[in-house]
Motif scaffolding. Structure first.
Motif, short mmCIF file in Angstrom:
data_model
loop_
_atom_site.label_atom_id
_atom_site.label_comp_id
_atom_site.label_asym_id
_atom_site.label_seq_id
_atom_site.Cartn_x
_atom_site.Cartn_y
_atom_site.Cartn_z
N VAL A 183 -28.57 21.55 153.77
CA VAL A 183 -29.44 21.70 152.37
C VAL A 183 -27.84 21.20 151.66
CG1 VAL A 183 -30.99 21.70 151.15
CG2 VAL A 183 -31.35 22.23 153.78
N THR A 184 -27.44 22.22 151.91
CA THR A 184 -26.05 22.22 150.32
C THR A 184 -25.38 21.22 150.65
OG1 THR A 184 -26.85 24.93 150.64
CG2 THR A 184 -24.46 24.21 149.29
N TYR A 185 -24.55 21.07 151.53
CA TYR A 185 -23.91 19.50 151.37
C TYR A 185 -24.18 18.32 150.55
CZ TYR A 185 -21.76 14.99 153.19
OH TYR A 185 -21.72 13.87 153.10
N ALA A 186 -26.15 18.16 150.56
CA ALA A 186 -26.79 16.46 150.47
C ALA A 186 -26.71 16.94 149.02
CB ALA A 186 -27.89 17.18 151.39
N LYS A 187 -27.45 18.57 148.48
CA LYS A 187 -27.37 19.04 146.95
C LYS A 187 -26.18 18.21 145.85
CE LYS A 187 -31.53 21.81 147.70
NZ LYS A 187 -31.29 23.17 146.85
N ASN A 188 -25.00 19.03 147.11
CA ASN A 188 -23.44 19.01 145.81
C ASN A 188 -22.88 17.45 146.02
OD1 ASN A 188 -23.22 21.47 146.08
ND2 ASN A 188 -22.11 21.97 147.46
N LEU A 189 -23.18 16.92 147.04
CA LEU A 189 -23.17 14.85 147.54
C LEU A 189 -24.63 14.33 146.08
CD1 LEU A 189 -23.27 12.34 150.03
CD2 LEU A 189 -24.52 12.06 148.76
N LEU A 190 -25.54 15.03 146.09
CA LEU A 190 -26.45 14.04 144.75
C LEU A 190 -25.53 14.86 143.29
CD1 LEU A 190 -29.79 15.02 146.29
CD2 LEU A 190 -28.60 12.58 145.60
N THR A 191 -25.62 15.72 142.68
CA THR A 191 -25.09 16.36 141.69
C THR A 191 -23.64 15.84 141.66
OG1 THR A 191 -25.81 18.80 142.18
CG2 THR A 191 -24.08 18.53 140.69
N ASN A 192 -22.85 15.39 142.63
CA ASN A 192 -21.22 14.36 142.62
C ASN A 192 -21.71 13.87 142.08
OD1 ASN A 192 -19.54 17.31 142.60
ND2 ASN A 192 -20.01 16.97 145.03
N GLU A 193 -22.67 13.36 141.97
CA GLU A 193 -22.88 11.62 142.12
C GLU A 193 -23.82 11.75 140.40
OE1 GLU A 193 -21.38 8.63 142.83
OE2 GLU A 193 -21.65 9.80 144.74
N GLY A 194 -23.33 12.20 139.55
CA GLY A 194 -24.28 12.63 138.66
C GLY A 194 -25.64 12.75 138.59
N ILE A 195 -26.94 13.03 139.49
CA ILE A 195 -27.83 13.00 139.53
C ILE A 195 -28.69 14.91 139.91
CG2 ILE A 195 -29.64 13.53 140.96
CD1 ILE A 195 -27.79 10.53 142.69
N ASP A 196 -28.95 15.19 137.99
CA ASP A 196 -29.38 16.63 137.95
C ASP A 196 -30.92 17.08 138.83
OD1 ASP A 196 -30.09 18.71 136.50
OD2 ASP A 196 -31.73 17.52 134.77
N LEU A 197 -30.51 18.30 139.62
CA LEU A 197 -31.65 18.19 140.55
C LEU A 197 -32.14 19.18 139.97
CD1 LEU A 197 -29.35 18.27 143.63
CD2 LEU A 197 -30.46 16.74 142.46
N PHE A 198 -31.96 19.80 138.94
CA PHE A 198 -32.88 21.03 138.19
C PHE A 198 -34.07 21.34 138.69
CE2 PHE A 198 -35.32 22.76 134.85
CZ PHE A 198 -34.70 23.91 135.10
N ARG A 199 -34.98 20.09 138.70
CA ARG A 199 -36.37 20.16 139.50
C ARG A 199 -36.91 20.09 141.14
NH1 ARG A 199 -40.45 16.37 136.01
NH2 ARG A 199 -42.08 18.12 136.91
N MET A 200 -35.26 19.90 141.57
CA MET A 200 -35.58 19.64 143.25
C MET A 200 -35.65 21.09 144.12
SD MET A 200 -32.80 18.30 145.26
CE MET A 200 -33.21 17.00 146.10
N LYS A 201 -37.05 20.71 144.34
CA LYS A 201 -38.06 21.81 144.96
C LYS A 201 -38.23 21.02 146.24
CE LYS A 201 -42.70 20.42 144.40
NZ LYS A 201 -44.29 20.87 143.54
N ALA A 202 -38.35 22.26 147.74
CA ALA A 202 -38.51 22.37 149.17
C ALA A 202 -39.40 22.06 149.02
CB ALA A 202 -38.31 23.64 150.19
N THR A 203 -40.32 20.99 149.80
CA THR A 203 -41.15 20.24 151.01
C THR A 203 -41.67 20.78 152.13
OG1 THR A 203 -40.46 17.89 150.10
CG2 THR A 203 -42.52 18.32 151.67
N ASN A 204 -43.20 21.28 152.27
CA ASN A 204 -43.53 22.64 152.99
C ASN A 204 -43.53 21.95 154.49
OD1 ASN A 204 -44.77 24.79 154.87
ND2 ASN A 204 -46.16 24.61 153.20
N GLN A 205 -43.00 21.54 155.07
CA GLN A 205 -42.60 21.78 156.69
C GLN A 205 -43.67 22.51 157.54
OE1 GLN A 205 -43.13 18.64 157.30
NE2 GLN A 205 -41.96 17.87 155.37
N THR A 206 -44.43 23.39 157.27
CA THR A 206 -44.88 24.45 157.54
C THR A 206 -46.35 24.15 158.74
OG1 THR A 206 -45.26 26.09 155.73
CG2 THR A 206 -43.26 26.53 157.42
N GLY A 207 -46.31 25.05 160.03
CA GLY A 207 -48.25 24.06 160.43
C GLY A 207 -47.85 22.52 160.30
N CYS A 208 -47.21 21.86 160.30
CA CYS A 208 -47.14 20.79 160.11
C CYS A 208 -47.53 19.99 161.82
CB CYS A 208 -46.12 19.37 160.28
SG CYS A 208 -45.81 20.59 158.65
N THR A 209 -47.84 19.43 162.48
CA THR A 209 -48.29 18.64 163.92
C THR A 209 -48.39 16.74 163.81
OG1 THR A 209 -50.55 17.51 163.59
CG2 THR A 209 -50.10 19.71 164.38
#
Length: 183
Positions: free
Chosen positions: A155-181
């Motif tokens: 996830v850190t690698y992915a965020k760094n890639l986006l940031t290095n491409e000039g994409i602001d991730l200030f509002r990025m948040k995790a998606t809840n994937q717990t309890g899913c079927t």
């Protein structure tokens, strides 16, 4: 004056999105993208806010239709039930196969869906941006996984890639994937 009026009308629509002044960034995309390897199920790990994604257990499934277009089937668990949205993706320029266009309505234009990076088997980093009159832009970014959870380093690698491409991730948040079927 009319541009200011239009901007005021559009602000409520973009309040649940991530928007910035100026034009869209133009990040590099996956070289030698292979659609066949990309097809199948991807789980949303993290994202920039999107008004059409409010639930949990969000996933996307890509397949080829008989007419050659790409079927996009997005699902999420929201307000006690699974909701599904079906869309169509196309590759507008075969010389740029990682730059897809996606639409979820017959009446809406194709929105950019650019695969910035993928290893096809575990992780995909996707970006979309729409410019409004070249005054501001609305952007989306997704970190996707073939499983519901990715290692923190990925996830850190992915965020760094986006940031290095000039994409602001200030509002990025995790998606809840717990309890899913899985279906």
């Amino acid at each position: 004056m009319s541009a200011v009026y239009l901007l005021l009308l559009l602000l409520p629509l973009v309040s649940a999105q991530t928007y910035h002044w100026g034009r869209c960034p133009t990040p590099k995309v996956q070289p030698n993208f292979n659609l066949q390897q990309y097809l199948g199920r991807w789980y949303e790990i993290e994202k920039l806010p999107a008004s059409f994604e409010k639930g949990t257990c969000i996933e996307a499934n890509y397949s080829i239709r008989k007419d050659g277009t790409i079927r996009v089937l997005n699902s999420q668990f929201y307000k006690g039930k699974v909701t599904v949205a079906e869309g169509t993706a196309v590759i507008p320029d075969l010389r740029k196969p990682a730059q897809l266009g996606v639409s979820f309505s017959y009446f809406s234009p194709y929105a950019p869906y650019w695969i910035l990076s993928t290893d096809y088997t575990s992780t995909s980093i996707v970006y979309s941006c729409t410019s409004i009159l070249n005054i501001f832009h609305i952007d989306y970014a997704w970190i996707l996984g073939r499983s519901r959870f990715l290692p923190p380093a990925t996830v850190t690698y992915a965020k760094n890639l986006l940031t290095n491409e000039g994409i602001d991730l200030f509002r990025m948040k995790a998606t809840n994937q717990t309890g899913c079927t899985d279906n």
